[in-house]
Motif scaffolding. Structure first.
Motif: not given
Length: 110
Positions: A96-106
């Motif tokens: 995320s450009g906002g808060d730096g949170s990270i998501d993963f999608l497979t």
């Protein structure tokens, strides 16, 4: 692009900020058309959108943009970094450009 446009795919992991949300996509089959159309079908329910891949600063990116304006399909409508791609599995990561949170999608081929 050739890998993704062959057959249908399913979500085998959706990790949103450390929370596993994979079940939100249970039963959906994803089709990536060569012209950029993206559909996710589960019985009589269809989610439509667009997809594309491109290179940005030396990294391969995959944009997913669903028409849904809320819920799970809105949450995966992002610009994803492609971690790996094969004929049977695509692993994606979004920071995320906002808060730096990270998501993963497979996605894995059906």
């Amino acid at each position: 692009n050739t890998n993704v446009t062959n057959g249908t795919w399913r979500v085998t992991l959706y990790n949103e900020e450390g929370n596993i949300q994979t079940s939100n996509f249970s039963g959906y089959g994803f089709t990536f058309a060569s012209g950029g159309a993206l559909t996710a079908v589960n019985g009589s329910t269809t989610q439509s959108g667009r997809w594309r891949t491109y290179t940005d600063s030396g990294s391969t990116k995959m944009d997913l943009l669903f028409d849904a304006t809320n819920g799970s399909f809105e949450s995966i409508s992002e610009d994803w970094n492609v971690l790996s791609s094969s004929a049977t599995k695509i692993q994606l990561k979004h920071i995320s450009g906002g808060d730096g949170s990270i998501d993963f999608l497979t996605f894995e081929k059906n």
